[in-house]
Design an enzyme around this catalytic site. Structure first.
Site, mmCIF file in Angstrom:
data_model
loop_
_atom_site.group_PDB
_atom_site.id
_atom_site.type_symbol
_atom_site.label_atom_id
_atom_site.label_comp_id
_atom_site.label_asym_id
_atom_site.label_seq_id
_atom_site.Cartn_x
_atom_site.Cartn_y
_atom_site.Cartn_z
ATOM 1 N N PHE A 163 6.273 -0.282 -2.344
ATOM 2 C CA PHE A 163 6.235 1.040 -2.977
ATOM 3 C C PHE A 163 7.188 1.934 -2.200
ATOM 4 C CE2 PHE A 163 5.072 5.370 -3.746
ATOM 5 C CZ PHE A 163 4.867 5.385 -5.109
ATOM 6 N N ASP A 248 11.639 1.458 5.549
ATOM 7 C CA ASP A 248 10.985 2.603 4.927
ATOM 8 C C ASP A 248 9.691 2.875 5.694
ATOM 9 O OD1 ASP A 248 9.579 4.419 3.447
ATOM 10 O OD2 ASP A 248 9.852 3.414 1.511
ATOM 11 N N LYS A 277 6.653 12.198 4.590
ATOM 12 C CA LYS A 277 5.233 12.538 4.673
ATOM 13 C C LYS A 277 4.869 13.349 5.913
ATOM 14 C CE LYS A 277 3.635 8.659 1.830
ATOM 15 N NZ LYS A 277 3.130 9.245 0.592
HETATM 16 C C1 LIG Z 1 6.559 3.697 1.899
HETATM 17 C C2 LIG Z 1 6.786 4.845 0.982
HETATM 18 N N1 LIG Z 1 8.040 5.186 0.678
HETATM 19 C C3 LIG Z 1 8.315 6.227 -0.133
HETATM 20 C C4 LIG Z 1 7.283 6.969 -0.695
HETATM 21 C C5 LIG Z 1 7.603 8.110 -1.604
HETATM 22 O O1 LIG Z 1 7.320 9.323 -1.012
HETATM 23 P P1 LIG Z 1 7.220 10.666 -1.877
HETATM 24 O O2 LIG Z 1 5.935 10.560 -2.655
HETATM 25 O O3 LIG Z 1 7.210 11.770 -0.883
HETATM 26 O O4 LIG Z 1 8.413 10.682 -2.778
HETATM 27 C C6 LIG Z 1 5.961 6.636 -0.397
HETATM 28 C C7 LIG Z 1 4.840 7.403 -0.984
HETATM 29 O O5 LIG Z 1 3.694 7.030 -0.974
HETATM 30 C C8 LIG Z 1 5.707 5.545 0.461
HETATM 31 O O6 LIG Z 1 4.459 5.181 0.765
#
Ligand SMILES: Cc1ncc(COP(=O)(O)O)c(C=O)c1O
Length: 426
Positions: A163, A248, A277
Protein backbone atom coordinates in the site's frame (compact mmCIF):
# COMPACT_ATOMS: atom_id res chain seq x y z
CA UNK A 1 -24.41 1.76 25.70
CA UNK A 2 -25.56 2.86 22.26
CA UNK A 3 -22.95 3.86 19.74
CA UNK A 4 -23.30 7.41 18.54
CA UNK A 5 -23.79 7.90 14.82
CA UNK A 6 -23.59 11.36 13.28
CA UNK A 7 -23.18 12.59 9.72
CA UNK A 8 -19.80 11.52 8.48
CA UNK A 9 -19.38 9.06 11.34
CA UNK A 10 -21.69 6.23 10.41
CA UNK A 11 -21.59 3.42 7.90
CA UNK A 12 -20.68 4.37 4.38
CA UNK A 13 -24.04 4.57 2.65
CA UNK A 14 -23.68 7.58 0.40
CA UNK A 15 -27.31 8.11 1.34
CA UNK A 16 -29.06 11.36 0.62
CA UNK A 17 -28.67 13.68 3.57
CA UNK A 18 -25.10 12.78 4.48
CA UNK A 19 -22.91 15.56 3.09
CA UNK A 20 -19.78 13.43 3.57
CA UNK A 21 -18.76 11.31 0.57
CA UNK A 22 -18.89 7.57 1.30
CA UNK A 23 -15.24 6.72 0.50
CA UNK A 24 -14.59 5.56 4.09
CA UNK A 25 -16.43 3.19 6.41
CA UNK A 26 -15.62 4.74 9.79
CA UNK A 27 -16.54 3.19 13.10
CA UNK A 28 -19.54 4.91 14.66
CA UNK A 29 -17.75 7.37 16.91
CA UNK A 30 -17.57 11.15 16.46
CA UNK A 31 -14.46 12.62 18.04
CA UNK A 32 -14.71 16.09 19.54
CA UNK A 33 -11.35 16.51 21.26
CA UNK A 34 -8.23 14.56 22.13
CA UNK A 35 -5.06 14.62 24.17
CA UNK A 36 -2.14 12.21 24.27
CA UNK A 37 -3.40 8.67 23.75
CA UNK A 38 -7.02 9.59 24.51
CA UNK A 39 -9.90 10.97 22.48
CA UNK A 40 -13.35 12.08 23.63
CA UNK A 41 -16.52 11.89 21.58
CA UNK A 42 -19.28 14.47 21.25
CA UNK A 43 -21.13 12.85 24.16
CA UNK A 44 -18.12 13.15 26.45
CA UNK A 45 -17.16 9.45 26.36
CA UNK A 46 -13.42 8.73 26.42
CA UNK A 47 -11.62 6.19 24.25
CA UNK A 48 -8.03 4.99 24.21
CA UNK A 49 -6.73 5.52 20.68
CA UNK A 50 -4.95 2.38 19.50
CA UNK A 51 -4.73 3.44 15.86
CA UNK A 52 -3.05 6.84 16.20
CA UNK A 53 -4.12 8.07 12.78
CA UNK A 54 -2.45 5.10 11.07
CA UNK A 55 0.83 6.22 12.72
CA UNK A 56 0.42 9.92 11.93
CA UNK A 57 -0.04 10.45 15.67
CA UNK A 58 3.07 8.64 16.88
CA UNK A 59 3.52 11.32 19.56
CA UNK A 60 -0.12 11.27 20.54
CA UNK A 61 -2.75 13.92 20.04
CA UNK A 62 -1.65 17.52 20.49
CA UNK A 63 1.80 16.85 21.90
CA UNK A 64 2.61 20.12 23.74
CA UNK A 65 5.94 20.66 21.97
CA UNK A 66 4.36 20.17 18.57
CA UNK A 67 1.35 22.35 19.32
CA UNK A 68 3.69 25.08 20.64
CA UNK A 69 5.79 24.92 17.47
CA UNK A 70 2.66 25.20 15.33
CA UNK A 71 1.26 28.11 17.36
CA UNK A 72 4.54 29.99 17.22
CA UNK A 73 4.75 29.55 13.47
CA UNK A 74 1.09 30.49 12.93
CA UNK A 75 1.95 33.84 14.42
CA UNK A 76 4.83 34.39 12.00
CA UNK A 77 4.27 33.05 8.47
CA UNK A 78 2.46 29.93 7.23
CA UNK A 79 2.95 29.77 3.47
CA UNK A 80 5.37 31.30 1.04
CA UNK A 81 5.20 28.75 -1.80
CA UNK A 82 8.57 27.66 -3.10
CA UNK A 83 8.65 30.74 -5.32
CA UNK A 84 10.40 32.32 -2.32
CA UNK A 85 12.52 30.97 0.47
CA UNK A 86 11.38 30.64 4.06
CA UNK A 87 13.41 30.44 7.24
CA UNK A 88 12.05 27.02 8.31
CA UNK A 89 12.72 24.98 5.15
CA UNK A 90 16.53 24.88 5.25
CA UNK A 91 16.76 24.10 8.97
CA UNK A 92 14.07 21.41 8.66
CA UNK A 93 15.93 19.66 5.84
CA UNK A 94 19.29 19.96 7.62
CA UNK A 95 17.90 18.70 10.94
CA UNK A 96 16.10 15.78 9.31
CA UNK A 97 19.22 14.63 7.45
CA UNK A 98 21.28 15.05 10.63
CA UNK A 99 18.78 12.89 12.53
CA UNK A 100 18.83 10.15 9.91
CA UNK A 101 22.58 10.34 9.55
CA UNK A 102 23.17 9.97 13.28
CA UNK A 103 21.14 6.81 13.37
CA UNK A 104 23.00 5.12 10.53
CA UNK A 105 23.89 2.19 12.75
CA UNK A 106 21.36 -0.62 12.76
CA UNK A 107 19.57 -0.71 16.09
CA UNK A 108 19.20 -4.46 15.65
CA UNK A 109 22.62 -5.58 14.51
CA UNK A 110 24.60 -2.68 15.99
CA UNK A 111 26.59 -2.54 12.74
CA UNK A 112 26.87 0.56 10.59
CA UNK A 113 24.28 0.22 7.86
CA UNK A 114 26.47 2.32 5.55
CA UNK A 115 25.61 3.23 2.02
CA UNK A 116 27.50 4.67 -0.86
CA UNK A 117 24.80 7.29 -1.07
CA UNK A 118 24.61 9.30 2.17
CA UNK A 119 21.31 10.95 3.06
CA UNK A 120 22.19 14.57 2.50
CA UNK A 121 19.15 16.09 0.84
CA UNK A 122 15.41 16.43 1.44
CA UNK A 123 12.55 17.14 -0.95
CA UNK A 124 9.50 18.05 1.16
CA UNK A 125 5.96 17.31 -0.01
CA UNK A 126 2.65 16.98 1.83
CA UNK A 127 1.00 13.56 1.78
CA UNK A 128 2.51 10.10 1.78
CA UNK A 129 1.16 9.39 -1.70
CA UNK A 130 2.93 12.50 -2.97
CA UNK A 131 6.19 11.29 -1.47
CA UNK A 132 5.73 7.97 -3.28
CA UNK A 133 4.87 9.73 -6.56
CA UNK A 134 7.98 11.85 -6.09
CA UNK A 135 10.04 8.71 -5.46
CA UNK A 136 8.71 7.18 -8.68
CA UNK A 137 9.44 10.28 -10.74
CA UNK A 138 12.86 10.57 -9.14
CA UNK A 139 13.75 6.95 -9.89
CA UNK A 140 12.63 7.24 -13.49
CA UNK A 141 14.49 10.48 -14.16
CA UNK A 142 17.60 9.12 -12.40
CA UNK A 143 17.31 5.96 -14.50
CA UNK A 144 17.30 7.93 -17.73
CA UNK A 145 19.90 10.52 -16.80
CA UNK A 146 22.32 8.51 -14.69
CA UNK A 147 21.74 4.89 -15.59
CA UNK A 148 21.20 5.51 -19.29
CA UNK A 149 17.93 3.61 -19.65
CA UNK A 150 16.46 4.34 -23.11
CA UNK A 151 13.72 7.02 -23.01
CA UNK A 152 10.27 5.81 -22.01
CA UNK A 153 11.42 2.34 -20.92
CA UNK A 154 12.07 2.69 -17.16
CA UNK A 155 10.59 -0.02 -14.93
CA UNK A 156 10.18 -0.25 -11.17
CA UNK A 157 9.84 -3.49 -9.20
CA UNK A 158 7.14 -3.38 -6.50
CA UNK A 159 5.61 -5.95 -4.16
CA UNK A 160 2.23 -7.65 -4.08
CA UNK A 161 0.16 -6.60 -1.07
CA UNK A 162 1.78 -3.20 -0.91
CA UNK A 163 0.00 0.00 0.00
CA UNK A 164 1.65 3.19 -1.18
CA UNK A 165 -1.32 5.57 -1.44
CA UNK A 166 -4.28 6.36 -3.65
CA UNK A 167 -3.13 8.21 -6.77
CA UNK A 168 -3.92 6.66 -10.15
CA UNK A 169 -0.30 5.66 -10.76
CA UNK A 170 -0.01 4.04 -7.33
CA UNK A 171 -3.31 2.14 -7.38
CA UNK A 172 -2.36 0.92 -10.85
CA UNK A 173 0.21 -1.44 -9.33
CA UNK A 174 -1.86 -2.31 -6.25
CA UNK A 175 -2.96 -5.94 -5.94
CA UNK A 176 -5.99 -4.94 -3.84
CA UNK A 177 -9.08 -4.98 -6.10
CA UNK A 178 -10.90 -2.45 -3.88
CA UNK A 179 -8.07 0.03 -4.32
CA UNK A 180 -7.48 -0.66 -8.02
CA UNK A 181 -10.59 -1.77 -9.87
CA UNK A 182 -12.43 0.81 -11.92
CA UNK A 183 -9.67 3.41 -11.97
CA UNK A 184 -7.75 2.46 -15.11
CA UNK A 185 -6.16 3.01 -17.53
CA UNK A 186 -3.04 2.86 -15.44
CA UNK A 187 0.55 4.05 -15.71
CA UNK A 188 2.74 1.29 -17.17
CA UNK A 189 6.25 0.41 -16.01
CA UNK A 190 5.75 -1.59 -12.80
CA UNK A 191 6.61 -5.24 -12.16
CA UNK A 192 4.84 -6.81 -9.19
CA UNK A 193 6.60 -9.62 -7.31
CA UNK A 194 5.60 -11.56 -4.17
CA UNK A 195 6.61 -9.75 -0.97
CA UNK A 196 9.37 -11.39 1.03
CA UNK A 197 10.71 -13.47 -1.87
CA UNK A 198 14.19 -12.13 -2.70
CA UNK A 199 14.73 -14.62 -5.54
CA UNK A 200 11.56 -13.48 -7.31
CA UNK A 201 12.59 -9.87 -6.87
CA UNK A 202 16.04 -10.53 -8.28
CA UNK A 203 14.49 -12.34 -11.23
CA UNK A 204 12.22 -9.37 -12.00
CA UNK A 205 15.11 -6.91 -12.31
CA UNK A 206 15.91 -6.36 -15.97
CA UNK A 207 18.04 -4.01 -18.06
CA UNK A 208 15.40 -1.25 -17.90
CA UNK A 209 14.75 -1.52 -14.16
CA UNK A 210 15.62 1.69 -12.35
CA UNK A 211 14.45 0.95 -8.82
CA UNK A 212 12.84 -1.37 -6.32
CA UNK A 213 10.07 0.28 -4.29
CA UNK A 214 9.05 -1.50 -1.08
CA UNK A 215 7.53 -1.02 2.35
CA UNK A 216 10.09 -2.52 4.78
CA UNK A 217 7.06 -3.71 6.76
CA UNK A 218 3.74 -3.84 4.93
CA UNK A 219 1.32 -1.83 7.05
CA UNK A 220 -2.05 -1.87 5.31
CA UNK A 221 -1.53 -5.49 4.32
CA UNK A 222 -1.86 -6.29 8.05
CA UNK A 223 1.58 -5.42 9.46
CA UNK A 224 3.47 -8.03 7.48
CA UNK A 225 7.13 -8.28 8.51
CA UNK A 226 9.32 -9.81 5.78
CA UNK A 227 11.59 -12.78 6.55
CA UNK A 228 14.95 -11.93 8.15
CA UNK A 229 17.51 -11.35 5.44
CA UNK A 230 14.96 -10.18 2.87
CA UNK A 231 15.76 -6.45 2.98
CA UNK A 232 19.56 -7.00 2.96
CA UNK A 233 19.02 -9.30 -0.05
CA UNK A 234 17.02 -6.56 -1.76
CA UNK A 235 19.90 -4.18 -1.06
CA UNK A 236 22.37 -6.64 -2.58
CA UNK A 237 20.18 -7.14 -5.66
CA UNK A 238 19.91 -3.38 -6.16
CA UNK A 239 23.68 -2.99 -5.78
CA UNK A 240 24.38 -5.73 -8.29
CA UNK A 241 22.01 -4.19 -10.82
CA UNK A 242 23.13 -0.62 -10.06
CA UNK A 243 19.59 0.54 -9.30
CA UNK A 244 17.91 2.45 -6.47
CA UNK A 245 16.35 0.87 -3.41
CA UNK A 246 13.43 3.12 -2.49
CA UNK A 247 11.97 2.39 0.96
CA UNK A 248 8.46 3.61 1.67
CA UNK A 249 8.72 4.34 5.40
CA UNK A 250 5.64 6.57 5.41
CA UNK A 251 4.01 4.35 8.02
CA UNK A 252 6.93 2.29 9.37
CA UNK A 253 9.33 5.20 9.85
CA UNK A 254 10.02 7.61 12.70
CA UNK A 255 9.86 5.28 15.66
CA UNK A 256 6.89 2.98 15.12
CA UNK A 257 8.93 -0.23 14.85
CA UNK A 258 11.26 0.58 17.73
CA UNK A 259 13.79 2.02 15.28
CA UNK A 260 13.97 5.29 13.45
CA UNK A 261 13.76 3.42 10.16
CA UNK A 262 12.49 -0.14 9.76
CA UNK A 263 14.91 -0.73 6.89
CA UNK A 264 17.81 -0.04 9.23
CA UNK A 265 16.35 -2.22 11.94
CA UNK A 266 16.62 -5.03 9.38
CA UNK A 267 20.34 -4.27 9.12
CA UNK A 268 20.45 -2.51 5.81
CA UNK A 269 20.00 0.85 4.13
CA UNK A 270 17.92 2.19 1.26
CA UNK A 271 19.06 4.83 -1.22
CA UNK A 272 15.85 6.82 -1.00
CA UNK A 273 13.56 7.06 2.04
CA UNK A 274 9.96 8.18 1.76
CA UNK A 275 8.64 9.63 5.02
CA UNK A 276 5.24 11.03 5.92
CA UNK A 277 2.48 10.65 8.49
CA UNK A 278 4.29 11.14 11.86
CA UNK A 279 6.61 13.71 10.27
CA UNK A 280 3.73 16.20 10.46
CA UNK A 281 3.15 15.44 14.14
CA UNK A 282 -0.55 14.75 13.52
CA UNK A 283 -0.99 18.46 12.96
CA UNK A 284 -0.14 19.13 9.32
CA UNK A 285 0.43 16.93 6.28
CA UNK A 286 4.18 16.74 5.78
CA UNK A 287 6.09 14.16 3.77
CA UNK A 288 9.65 14.00 2.56
CA UNK A 289 11.88 12.24 0.10
CA UNK A 290 15.35 11.86 1.60
CA UNK A 291 18.33 10.82 -0.51
CA UNK A 292 21.80 11.72 -1.68
CA UNK A 293 22.22 15.11 -3.42
CA UNK A 294 23.41 13.37 -6.57
CA UNK A 295 20.14 11.41 -6.76
CA UNK A 296 17.74 14.22 -5.82
CA UNK A 297 19.76 16.53 -8.05
CA UNK A 298 18.04 15.10 -11.13
CA UNK A 299 14.85 16.91 -10.06
CA UNK A 300 16.05 20.36 -11.00
CA UNK A 301 13.89 23.51 -11.15
CA UNK A 302 10.59 23.01 -12.94
CA UNK A 303 10.71 19.22 -12.83
CA UNK A 304 8.71 18.68 -9.68
CA UNK A 305 6.96 20.69 -6.99
CA UNK A 306 3.98 21.43 -4.83
CA UNK A 307 2.44 24.72 -3.68
CA UNK A 308 2.32 23.63 -0.05
CA UNK A 309 5.41 21.38 -0.05
CA UNK A 310 8.02 22.82 2.31
CA UNK A 311 5.70 25.45 3.72
CA UNK A 312 6.99 27.14 6.88
CA UNK A 313 4.16 25.90 9.11
CA UNK A 314 4.74 22.26 8.18
CA UNK A 315 8.52 22.66 8.38
CA UNK A 316 8.28 24.22 11.85
CA UNK A 317 6.21 21.26 13.05
CA UNK A 318 8.58 18.86 11.26
CA UNK A 319 11.53 20.43 13.09
CA UNK A 320 9.76 19.87 16.40
CA UNK A 321 9.10 16.23 15.41
CA UNK A 322 12.78 15.76 14.57
CA UNK A 323 13.69 17.28 17.94
CA UNK A 324 11.37 14.83 19.73
CA UNK A 325 13.05 11.90 17.99
CA UNK A 326 16.60 13.11 18.54
CA UNK A 327 17.38 11.41 21.86
CA UNK A 328 15.92 8.06 20.80
CA UNK A 329 13.48 8.00 23.74
CA UNK A 330 10.39 7.44 21.62
CA UNK A 331 11.94 4.68 19.55
CA UNK A 332 13.14 2.98 22.75
CA UNK A 333 9.64 3.27 24.10
CA UNK A 334 8.16 1.68 20.98
CA UNK A 335 10.63 -1.18 21.35
CA UNK A 336 10.01 -1.89 25.04
CA UNK A 337 6.24 -1.37 24.87
CA UNK A 338 6.27 -3.44 21.69
CA UNK A 339 7.57 -6.35 23.74
CA UNK A 340 4.62 -5.95 26.11
CA UNK A 341 2.26 -5.79 23.15
CA UNK A 342 3.59 -8.88 21.39
CA UNK A 343 3.83 -10.90 24.60
CA UNK A 344 0.17 -10.13 25.24
CA UNK A 345 -0.93 -10.86 21.69
CA UNK A 346 0.92 -14.20 21.60
CA UNK A 347 -1.44 -15.49 24.32
CA UNK A 348 -4.43 -14.82 22.03
CA UNK A 349 -3.36 -17.19 19.26
CA UNK A 350 -5.94 -20.00 19.15
CA UNK A 351 -8.03 -17.99 21.60
CA UNK A 352 -9.92 -15.97 19.01
CA UNK A 353 -6.88 -15.04 16.95
CA UNK A 354 -5.69 -17.18 14.06
CA UNK A 355 -2.36 -15.37 13.76
CA UNK A 356 -0.59 -12.33 15.15
CA UNK A 357 2.25 -10.42 13.50
CA UNK A 358 4.17 -7.25 13.91
CA UNK A 359 7.15 -5.40 15.25
CA UNK A 360 7.58 -2.61 17.77
CA UNK A 361 4.35 -0.93 18.74
CA UNK A 362 2.59 -2.21 15.63
CA UNK A 363 0.58 -5.38 15.13
CA UNK A 364 -1.82 -7.18 12.83
CA UNK A 365 -4.17 -9.79 14.28
CA UNK A 366 -6.10 -12.19 12.05
CA UNK A 367 -9.23 -12.97 14.01
CA UNK A 368 -11.27 -16.16 13.95
CA UNK A 369 -13.88 -15.58 11.26
CA UNK A 370 -17.41 -15.64 12.59
CA UNK A 371 -20.81 -15.36 10.99
CA UNK A 372 -19.96 -11.97 9.50
CA UNK A 373 -17.56 -11.70 6.52
CA UNK A 374 -16.06 -8.61 8.13
CA UNK A 375 -14.96 -10.34 11.33
CA UNK A 376 -12.25 -7.73 11.93
CA UNK A 377 -14.82 -4.97 11.87
CA UNK A 378 -16.95 -6.87 14.36
CA UNK A 379 -14.01 -7.01 16.78
CA UNK A 380 -13.37 -3.28 16.29
CA UNK A 381 -17.01 -2.49 17.07
CA UNK A 382 -16.80 -4.58 20.25
CA UNK A 383 -13.59 -2.82 21.25
CA UNK A 384 -15.26 0.53 20.59
CA UNK A 385 -18.07 -0.36 23.01
CA UNK A 386 -15.39 -1.03 25.62
CA UNK A 387 -13.74 2.33 24.99
CA UNK A 388 -10.86 1.39 22.67
CA UNK A 389 -10.32 2.61 19.10
CA UNK A 390 -8.89 -0.01 16.76
CA UNK A 391 -9.37 -0.53 13.03
CA UNK A 392 -9.79 -3.51 10.75
CA UNK A 393 -8.07 -4.10 7.44
CA UNK A 394 -8.85 -6.65 4.73
CA UNK A 395 -11.91 -8.12 6.44
CA UNK A 396 -10.46 -10.38 9.11
CA UNK A 397 -7.43 -8.43 10.32
CA UNK A 398 -7.37 -5.98 13.21
CA UNK A 399 -4.50 -3.53 13.23
CA UNK A 400 -2.96 -1.91 16.29
CA UNK A 401 -0.64 1.09 16.09
CA UNK A 402 -1.01 2.87 19.44
CA UNK A 403 0.66 6.24 19.93
CA UNK A 404 4.18 5.90 21.32
CA UNK A 405 3.10 7.96 24.34
CA UNK A 406 0.76 5.23 25.55
CA UNK A 407 1.61 3.93 29.02
CA UNK A 408 2.28 0.34 29.84
CA UNK A 409 -0.86 0.20 32.03
CA UNK A 410 -3.01 1.59 29.24
CA UNK A 411 -1.57 -0.94 26.83
CA UNK A 412 -2.20 -3.78 29.27
CA UNK A 413 -5.81 -2.63 29.72
CA UNK A 414 -6.25 -2.65 25.94
CA UNK A 415 -4.75 -6.14 25.72
CA UNK A 416 -7.11 -7.39 28.44
CA UNK A 417 -10.11 -6.03 26.55
CA UNK A 418 -8.91 -7.45 23.25
CA UNK A 419 -8.22 -10.81 24.85
CA UNK A 420 -11.79 -10.96 26.19
CA UNK A 421 -13.34 -9.87 22.88
CA UNK A 422 -11.31 -12.45 20.96
CA UNK A 423 -11.87 -15.25 23.48
CA UNK A 424 -15.62 -14.81 23.01
CA UNK A 425 -15.15 -15.83 19.35
CA UNK A 426 -13.92 -19.33 20.14
C1 LIG B 1 3.34 2.82 3.43
C2 LIG B 1 2.44 3.93 3.02
N1 LIG B 1 2.80 4.69 1.99
C3 LIG B 1 2.03 5.72 1.57
C4 LIG B 1 0.82 6.00 2.20
C5 LIG B 1 -0.02 7.13 1.71
O1 LIG B 1 -0.03 8.18 2.61
P1 LIG B 1 -1.12 9.34 2.52
O2 LIG B 1 -2.42 8.72 2.98
O3 LIG B 1 -0.63 10.41 3.43
O4 LIG B 1 -1.19 9.76 1.09
C6 LIG B 1 0.42 5.21 3.28
C7 LIG B 1 -0.86 5.47 3.97
O5 LIG B 1 -1.39 4.70 4.73
C8 LIG B 1 1.25 4.14 3.69
O6 LIG B 1 0.90 3.36 4.71
Amino acid sequence: MTLTARPGAGPATGSTGDPVAPNYHPLPVTVADAEGAWVRDIDGRRYLDLLAGYSALNFGHRHPALVAAAHAQLDRVTLTSRAFGNDQLGPFCAELTALLGRDAVSSTTGRPTGTERPLTTVLPMNTGAEAVETGIKLARRWGYEVRGVPPGRARIVVAAGSFHGRTTTIVGFSTDPDARDGFGPFTPGFDVVPYGDAAALREAIGPDTVAVLLEPVQGEAGVVVPPAGYLPAVRAACDEAGILFVADEVQSGLGRTGALLATRAAGTEADVYLLGKALGGGIVPLSAVVADAAVLGVLGPGRHGSTFGGNPLACAVGRAVVALLADGGYTDRARTLGEVLHRGLATMVDRGAVAVRGTGLWAGIDVVPGARPDAGREVCEQMLRRGFLVKDTHGVTVRLSPPLVITSDELLAALDALGEVLAART
